[in-house]
Design a protein around this motif. Structure first.
Motif, PDB file in Angstrom:
ATOM      1  N   ASN A 291     -41.277   1.823 -22.535  1.00 20.55           N
ATOM      2  CA  ASN A 291     -40.191   2.369 -23.354  1.00 20.55           C
ATOM      3  C   ASN A 291     -40.468   2.048 -24.822  1.00 20.55           C
ATOM      4  OD1 ASN A 291     -37.775   3.079 -24.648  1.00 20.55           O
ATOM      5  ND2 ASN A 291     -36.540   2.471 -22.905  1.00 20.55           N
ATOM      6  N   PRO A 292     -40.629   3.046 -25.692  1.00 18.40           N
ATOM      7  CA  PRO A 292     -40.968   2.787 -27.096  1.00 18.40           C
ATOM      8  C   PRO A 292     -39.803   2.259 -27.930  1.00 18.40           C
ATOM      9  CG  PRO A 292     -40.663   5.139 -26.752  1.00 18.40           C
ATOM     10  CD  PRO A 292     -40.581   4.498 -25.396  1.00 18.40           C
ATOM     11  N   TYR A 293     -38.614   2.135 -27.339  1.00 16.13           N
ATOM     12  CA  TYR A 293     -37.433   1.743 -28.110  1.00 16.13           C
ATOM     13  C   TYR A 293     -37.031   0.284 -27.914  1.00 16.13           C
ATOM     14  CZ  TYR A 293     -36.642   6.657 -29.152  1.00 16.13           C
ATOM     15  OH  TYR A 293     -36.782   7.946 -29.607  1.00 16.13           O
ATOM     16  N   GLN A 294     -37.789  -0.476 -27.177  1.00 13.18           N
ATOM     17  CA  GLN A 294     -37.377  -1.835 -26.864  1.00 13.18           C
ATOM     18  C   GLN A 294     -37.225  -2.682 -28.130  1.00 13.18           C
ATOM     19  OE1 GLN A 294     -36.900  -2.552 -23.419  1.00 13.18           O
ATOM     20  NE2 GLN A 294     -35.650  -4.141 -24.350  1.00 13.18           N
ATOM     21  N   GLY A 295     -36.105  -3.408 -28.234  1.00 19.92           N
ATOM     22  CA  GLY A 295     -35.871  -4.305 -29.366  1.00 19.92           C
ATOM     23  C   GLY A 295     -35.457  -5.674 -28.873  1.00 19.92           C
TER      24      GLY A 295
END
Length: 385
Positions: free
Chosen positions: A350-354
């Motif tokens: 997932n490219p949105y992981q924070g």
């Protein structure tokens, strides 16, 4: 103590804001003001202000503006009513910050009122691209009205700087929606079945489709035809947001449910934890919602994104894009459910992981306390034409 006003007008937006609201509510350095409007106060869309109260929050301000019509005229009138009400609220409360998330059209009216009242605006999830919706223009307009920015990826952070915003006021904190996956318990399958009425072990598709507001008309007949090819799988369909042409979508899904009784579950609204559970246990997520692009990849399930509403938004390899065409949708559904694609899902990221976005935001607001200002200078980048 800093007074922070957080604005929410839809169930989806509130779900993303939940942990930030929780952190602000529990921090002794902040006085949380929760402004609730839009579909939260509409029985037609589930009256989700009850969910907010059930979570333990007390709305500071309830602003009912939604007109029972999804025409451009009605939406404009609703926005005007919101702006008028917020003007009175800002004059009375004078918050130190006004926090908004995303790109819904009513945020233009909300931020206009804040700007005129000289209230610093904090914008979350700016810099993103959704070419198939008027939200695209709204999002960028809000970025120019805002004083502080928090983005979901580094690419989006750079885009906001490219728009002339001061880099010291633009922070990549990751996607707020993913925080629920690490901090909130997702109900198990039995709890989900009890809450929704799904049969034990019943396979289902999760369908979330919103109108493409850049178009003049909306039809989802091709999608519904493709779903009909899987009669043994229940279709769990979530109502759309209150966008232009949303009632066209609602009429279509109601008719579909009537034609396939017992195989279709329509849901107006759902608590955040149950929505996460629906994503976790579904066979397939299909539609055009941002939650499919941003949050669904973390569940390692196949995602089919239809049309151009989310065009331009960064996505994972688990997302398959098609147009609203029966042949295309049918073919990609076969691919998504096929063994080869299913075996690849565990390795897709997932490219949105924070890392705890809400805490990053709160710490920044704390640090900006002495620097807080509504003044803005255009930040020029060096470039070669």
């Amino acid at each position: 103590m800093q007074k922070v006003s957080v604005f929410t007008s839809t169930r989806a937006e509130y779900g993303l804001l939940y942990w930030l609201i929780r952190e602000l509510d529990q921090d002794v350095e902040f006085d949380l003001q929760l402004v609730v409007s839009g579909t939260h106060l509409s029985h037609e869309y589930g009256y989700t202000v009850d969910d907010i109260v059930r979570d333990g929050f007390t709305p500071t301000e309830r602003i009912a503006t939604l007109i029972s019509d999804d025409s451009p005229q009605a939406i404009t009138r609703s926005s005007a009513l919101l702006s008028i009400s917020l003007a009175d609220y800002f004059a009375r409360e004078r918050p130190d910050y006004f926090v908004v998330l995303g790109d819904r059209v009513e945020l233009l009216a909300a931020c206009e009122a804040a700007m005129i009242a000289k209230i610093p605006i904090v914008h979350l999830h700016g810099g993103e691209i959704t070419e198939g919706a008027v939200d695209e223009k709204v999002r960028h307009a809000i970025s120019k009205l805002a004083n502080y920015h928090f983005t979901s990826t580094e690419s989006y952070r750079r885009r906001i700087v490219q728009m002339g915003e001061d880099p010291s006021r633009v922070i990549n904190c990751g996607a707020l929606g993913l925080e629920s996956l690490s901090r909130q318990r997702v109900p198990d399958r039995a709890e989900l079945e009890e809450a929704t009425g799904l049969a034990a072990g019943q396979k289902y598709f999760l369908v979330v489709y919103h109108p493409e507001t850049n178009k003049d008309s909306e039809s989802i007949d091709e999608l519904l035809r493709a779903l009909s090819d899987y009669p043994d799988i229940v279709k769990v369909i979530i109502y759309p947001n209150s966008d232009m042409m949303s009632r066209d979508v609602i009429r279509s899904i109601k008719e579909y449910a009537k034609n396939f009784p017992g195989r279709t579950l329509l849901i107006k609204s759902l608590q955040r934890d149950l929505y996460l559970a629906l994503m976790k246990y579904c066979e397939l997520y299909i539609g055009n919602s941002s939650s499919g692009i941003i949050e669904m990849p973390s569940f390692k399930r196949p995602i089919i994104n239809i049309g151009d509403r989310q065009k331009g938004r960064i996505r994972s390899e688990s997302t398959l894009d098609v147009q609203m065409d029966y042949q295309e949708i049918a073919a990609v559904m076969q691919k998504a459910l096929g063994g080869d694609f299913q075996r690849c899902l565990p390795d897709m990221t997932n490219p949105y992981q924070g890392d705890a976005p809400s805490r990053v935001i709160i710490e920044a607001l704390r640090n900006w306390r002495e620097l807080k200002t509504i003044e803005k200078k255009f930040y020029d980048l060096e470039f070669v034409i």
